[in-house]
Write a protein that holds these residues in place. Sequence first.
Motif, short mmCIF file in Angstrom:
data_model
loop_
_atom_site.label_atom_id
_atom_site.label_comp_id
_atom_site.label_asym_id
_atom_site.label_seq_id
_atom_site.Cartn_x
_atom_site.Cartn_y
_atom_site.Cartn_z
N SER A 170 0.83 -1.21 0.00
CA SER A 170 0.00 0.00 0.00
C SER A 170 0.87 1.25 0.00
O SER A 170 0.59 2.22 -0.71
N LYS A 171 1.93 1.22 0.79
CA LYS A 171 2.82 2.37 0.86
C LYS A 171 3.51 2.62 -0.49
O LYS A 171 3.64 3.77 -0.93
N GLN A 172 3.92 1.53 -1.13
CA GLN A 172 4.56 1.66 -2.44
C GLN A 172 3.59 2.23 -3.47
O GLN A 172 3.94 3.11 -4.25
N LEU A 173 2.36 1.71 -3.46
CA LEU A 173 1.34 2.21 -4.38
C LEU A 173 1.12 3.70 -4.17
O LEU A 173 1.13 4.49 -5.12
N ALA A 174 0.95 4.10 -2.90
CA ALA A 174 0.72 5.51 -2.57
C ALA A 174 1.90 6.36 -3.03
O ALA A 174 1.72 7.45 -3.60
N THR A 175 3.10 5.86 -2.82
CA THR A 175 4.31 6.63 -3.15
C THR A 175 4.47 6.80 -4.66
O THR A 175 4.73 7.91 -5.14
N PHE A 176 4.29 5.71 -5.41
CA PHE A 176 4.43 5.80 -6.87
C PHE A 176 3.40 6.75 -7.46
O PHE A 176 3.71 7.56 -8.32
N GLY A 203 -10.56 21.78 -12.16
CA GLY A 203 -11.70 22.04 -13.05
C GLY A 203 -11.35 21.93 -14.52
O GLY A 203 -12.22 22.00 -15.38
N SER A 204 -10.06 21.76 -14.83
CA SER A 204 -9.61 21.76 -16.23
C SER A 204 -9.61 20.35 -16.82
O SER A 204 -9.02 19.43 -16.25
N ASN A 205 -10.28 20.21 -17.96
CA ASN A 205 -10.32 18.90 -18.62
C ASN A 205 -8.92 18.44 -18.98
O ASN A 205 -8.58 17.26 -18.85
N GLN A 206 -8.08 19.38 -19.42
CA GLN A 206 -6.71 19.04 -19.81
C GLN A 206 -5.91 18.55 -18.59
O GLN A 206 -5.18 17.57 -18.68
N TYR A 207 -6.06 19.25 -17.46
CA TYR A 207 -5.33 18.82 -16.26
C TYR A 207 -5.86 17.50 -15.70
O TYR A 207 -5.11 16.72 -15.13
N ARG A 208 -7.15 17.28 -15.86
CA ARG A 208 -7.70 15.99 -15.41
C ARG A 208 -7.08 14.85 -16.22
O ARG A 208 -6.80 13.78 -15.70
N ASP A 209 -6.85 15.14 -17.50
CA ASP A 209 -6.23 14.14 -18.36
C ASP A 209 -4.78 13.90 -17.94
O ASP A 209 -4.31 12.75 -17.88
N ILE A 210 -4.08 14.97 -17.60
CA ILE A 210 -2.68 14.85 -17.15
C ILE A 210 -2.64 14.05 -15.83
O ILE A 210 -1.77 13.21 -15.64
N ALA A 211 -3.60 14.32 -14.95
CA ALA A 211 -3.65 13.60 -13.67
C ALA A 211 -3.87 12.11 -13.92
O ALA A 211 -3.18 11.26 -13.32
N ALA A 212 -4.81 11.78 -14.81
CA ALA A 212 -5.11 10.37 -15.09
C ALA A 212 -3.87 9.68 -15.66
O ALA A 212 -3.54 8.55 -15.28
N GLU A 213 -3.17 10.36 -16.55
CA GLU A 213 -1.96 9.78 -17.16
C GLU A 213 -0.89 9.55 -16.09
O GLU A 213 -0.24 8.50 -16.05
N ALA A 214 -0.71 10.54 -15.21
CA ALA A 214 0.31 10.42 -14.16
C ALA A 214 -0.02 9.28 -13.19
O ALA A 214 0.84 8.49 -12.82
N ILE A 215 -1.28 9.18 -12.81
CA ILE A 215 -1.69 8.11 -11.87
C ILE A 215 -1.53 6.75 -12.54
O ILE A 215 -1.08 5.78 -11.93
N CYS A 216 -1.87 6.69 -13.83
CA CYS A 216 -1.70 5.45 -14.60
C CYS A 216 -0.23 5.02 -14.58
O CYS A 216 0.08 3.85 -14.32
N GLN A 217 0.66 5.96 -14.81
CA GLN A 217 2.10 5.65 -14.79
C GLN A 217 2.54 5.19 -13.39
O GLN A 217 3.36 4.28 -13.25
N GLY A 218 1.98 5.82 -12.37
CA GLY A 218 2.29 5.43 -10.99
C GLY A 218 1.84 4.00 -10.71
O GLY A 218 2.55 3.23 -10.04
N ILE A 219 0.69 3.63 -11.23
CA ILE A 219 0.17 2.27 -11.05
C ILE A 219 1.06 1.26 -11.79
O ILE A 219 1.37 0.19 -11.28
#
Length: 457
Positions: A376-382, A431-447
């Motif tokens: 869990s800690k590793q997941l959170a950290t990545f 609130g930005s669609n573009q930033y939401r997309d960046i967030a999703a991409e970053a979280i995907c990479q973290g996973i």
Amino acid sequence: MLRRKVSLMLLLSVMVMSSVFAGRSMAEMQDIPSKFAEEIDYLLKLEVITGYPDSTFKPNRNVTREEAATMIGRALKLNGEKRDTSFNDVSSASYASGYIQSAYEKNIINGYGDGSFYPDKDITRGEMAFLISKAFKLEKTGAISFKDVAKSGAQSEAINKLTTAGIADGYPDGTYKPDAKISRSEFSLLVARGLNSEFRVEATLKPIGERYVNTTALNVRSGPDVSYDKVGQVSLGNKLLLYQTTGDWAYISYGSLKGYVHTAYLSATASSASRVISIDAGHGGTDNGASGHGLLEKEINLAVATKLKTKLEQEGIKVVMPRTTDVFVELNDRVTYSVQHNADTFLSIHTNSFGGDSAHGTETYYYTSSVRAEESKQLATFVNNRLYKAWGTLNRGVKVEAYRVIAYNPLPAALVELGFISNKDDSMKLGSNQYRDIAAEAICQGILDYYEWKESK
Ligand SMILES: [Zn+2]
């Protein structure tokens, strides 16, 4: 980790053994017959076979029993360290003693009834059939017979396996000549065909099944061991054609890519190959979560979670979501849903809030007393590290908190707070669609980072 250390030791010992002639390329040896050039070059590159100090290959020289054991030992990356053997005529001083003993221990070779091995004796085609069929774990037999081979017995069976696998041929007159001696070039042909299906007799180059990659990225190698060169890579969920297995290694193809992969990373079905992650969009329905700057937390969470689902699926990872629409779901039910849908990991998406504009940034939570605390800690950290960097937010770090969905969860679990809805700069991104997309991409990479870490553990 243990396996890697052992393999490295083997690699080093092979390198030491062959360092005298290492790097002697085919071009330097003028006496290699063009008919066998590809196979011999393949074995020279793998350092399974070596040339002579005078830059010759001596293709017509007979192969002795100790030379055969050495070449097979190198091909299989057996322990070649010189040592005492089980044979009374192979001393620890012999260069081949390590490979002979290793091959004996693996039941690839056996000596004569009197406890001797006759290392200097030329090996015959019949003995070779026995050696190669054992070394490459050939199992299949077919309706092949030769005029000069007995209809039954150990040698007959070995010759049958070898010809069925497309590794050896008989002669046009219907004989196999089991007592004939074997030259270095003929021997090279058999070992190359044993190691690599591409060299086998055409008729046998048929796939025997399909396998699915069950890891994020899987190296394809030129031979059946981690010390062989990487020739390419396949990814999670890729469907491979299987041609043969050699111990723990499978010879596969994926498009034009062919080579060896470890069977631990192959699954028989596509579904068992897939990772399943639960992406939990926090709040929903009557529960808006936090609000500020004209935004509702429940909507931000769902928008990012939905984008994340698409990205993860493009990576071959299966995604389940406790909610996919604006509905209220109990916290307990989110965990239960995930477990029931075979998720192996749980990530909850939230948006932070604080009284006033001052607090801002990204933070991610896990819980220490969970049985999955380290994961869990590793997941959170990545996830946290990918997200704050991609979003350019303040890194508030990875924290411990007994939130219901991560504290009482049998899965490795983390909860990410994207940013503060109460902060002007953060809320612009939320609130930005573009930033939401960046967030999703970053979280995907973290996973993906997390899965890679988990597999390398
Ligand atoms: Zn929340």
